[in-house]
Design an enzyme around this catalytic site. Structure first.
Site, short mmCIF file in Angstrom:
data_model
loop_
_atom_site.label_atom_id
_atom_site.label_comp_id
_atom_site.label_asym_id
_atom_site.label_seq_id
_atom_site.Cartn_x
_atom_site.Cartn_y
_atom_site.Cartn_z
N HIS A 241 8.20 -4.13 5.72
CA HIS A 241 8.01 -4.74 4.40
C HIS A 241 7.97 -6.24 4.53
CE1 HIS A 241 8.68 -5.66 0.12
NE2 HIS A 241 8.12 -4.48 -0.07
N GLU A 300 6.96 3.44 0.15
CA GLU A 300 5.84 4.39 0.28
C GLU A 300 6.22 5.61 1.09
OE1 GLU A 300 3.81 3.55 -1.71
OE2 GLU A 300 2.73 1.70 -1.35
#
Ligand code: COA
Length: 363
Positions: A241, A300
């Site tokens: 991320h 996700e």
């Protein structure tokens, strides 16, 4: 700043909507920790919190959204071409572009209607009329299947939509704010945001996460499969991320929601055990390769597992993300409009200089 091209660490706006603490792995949505809000609030309740923070009208949101879905459905006959596009995000972009409204509610209500109509059209099925009495999550599942979903699946989808409703200055939100800052309209800003969300580095990852789990098949295969991907120079989808240096707190919220859903619907053959094994293997391998940069599961990863358990086809994962995130985009647009300030950063010229000027003017 690590890399000017990615604008990391640059503060581009003040917002009362959400705070992302990447070091501690904490996400606050309109004053609430995501862990406490997402499992309990409906999508409408979370949207109301965000919209109140942004100064948007938020009374009677559930009823207003129901009417907005009914209104959006009246446009479907004119959207045949847009909804025939092969990719769901392309179809959403093309169909939302046809809206003529400045009402945030009209945009928010249209997203699930268009997404469901696209999904049904792909299967050769006609669209179903929205039920304005239902919540957005409940009605979206009904619009997809033609029959109401059970309460456990509706709750799981509500949890997902709340979890992703807003997330600081992510790429699609920034796109929406930039467009709004020029004085443009909510439909244009939404279409820009959809375009940004579509990319695999942002909202396009969960479908490929499920492809990865299918490709791996069973826990013992995880390590070799992942090593192969990394050796081929590919990224592991659902890992890493830009902001989080620890596990994304939304991954934990969605993992727990998947566990509750699998228990409620009695699925012992769910993908959760495989997903956990793959996450462990991927975290270990990425840790070996990047000792100075923690790469852990992001939202996700468990989006894929949860939405699959809810019964959504993987082609609908990104459009479903858009249903949730549109709430945040619209709130950010209101905040941005209130500033009245054009977003217009600078660039550093590294091209050629006109002959003759080079010696005198080049820095
Ligand atoms: N798999 C393998 N390697 C990864 C990786 C992943 N998922 N994410 C980052 N890396 C590697 C990069 O290749 C880079 O390696 P290098 O220094 O040897 O070049 C290093 O880690 C740093 O990555 P960087 O590109 O600076 O990270 P970023 O902040 O730009 O990336 C993401 C953030 C999300 C784009 C990135 O982690 C990624 O592509 N993840 C996969 C896609 C995904 O899950 N997207 C959804 C995001 S919510």
């Amino acid at each position: 700043m690590a890399n000017a091209a990615g604008l990391e660490g640059v503060v581009a706006a003040e917002t009362a909507l959400s705070d992302v603490d990447g070091e501690r792995g904490r996400l606050i949505l309109a004053g609430h920790d995501v862990e406490s809000l997402a499992p309990r609030a409906s999508f409408e309740e979370a949207t109301a919190l965000l919209w109140q923070s942004a100064g948007l009208p938020a009374d009677e949101l559930r009823a207003g959204l129901g009417l907005a879905r009914v209104q959006a459905a009246t446009l479907l006959p004119g959207l045949t071409r847009a909804l025939s596009l092969a990719d769901g995000m392309d179809a959403l972009r093309a169909s939302l572009a046809q809206l003529e409204t400045s009402e945030p509610l009209a945009v928010l209500g249209a997203v699930p209607v268009f997404a469901a109509a696209w999904a049904r059209a792909r299967r050769g099925l006609p669209a179903i009329a929205p039920d304005p009495a239902r919540g957005q999550a409940d009605d979206f599942l009904r619009l997809l299947r033609g029959e109401p979903a059970d309460a456990a699946r509706v709750r799981a989808l509500d949890t997902y939509l709340v979890t992703v409703a807003d997330h600081g200055m992510n790429a699609s939100t920034f796109a929406a704010r930039v467009v709004t800052s020029t004085g443009s309209d909510v439909v244009s800003a939404t279409v820009a945001a959809i375009g940004a969300l579509k990319g695999p580095l942002h909202g396009g990852a969960p479908g490929p996460v499920l492809d990865m789990l299918d490709g791996i098949g069973s826990p013992p295969e995880a390590e070799a499969w992942l090593r192969g991907e990394l050796a081929a120079g590919r990224r592991i989808m659902g890992m890493g991320h830009r902001v989080y240096r620890v596990r994304d707190p939304r991954a934990a919220v969605l993992e727990a929601a998947t566990q509750r859903l699998e228990a409620a619907i009695g699925t012992s053959a769910g993908r959760l055990p495989l997903a956990r094994a793959v996450e462990r293997a991927a975290t270990a391998l990425l840790g070996e390769r990047h000792k100075d940069r923690s790469l852990a599961a992001n939202v996700e990863f468990y989006t894929a597992v949860l939405l699959d358990a809810v019964g959504l086809d993987r082609t609908l994962f990104s459009p479903t993300f858009a249903i949730g995130r549109t709430a945040g985009w619209l709130a950010h647009m209101a905040e941005q409009r209130a500033t009245g300030r054009l977003i217009r950063p600078a660039s550093r010229y590294v091209g050629a200089w006109p002959a003759g000027l080079a010696q005198n003017l080049a820095p």
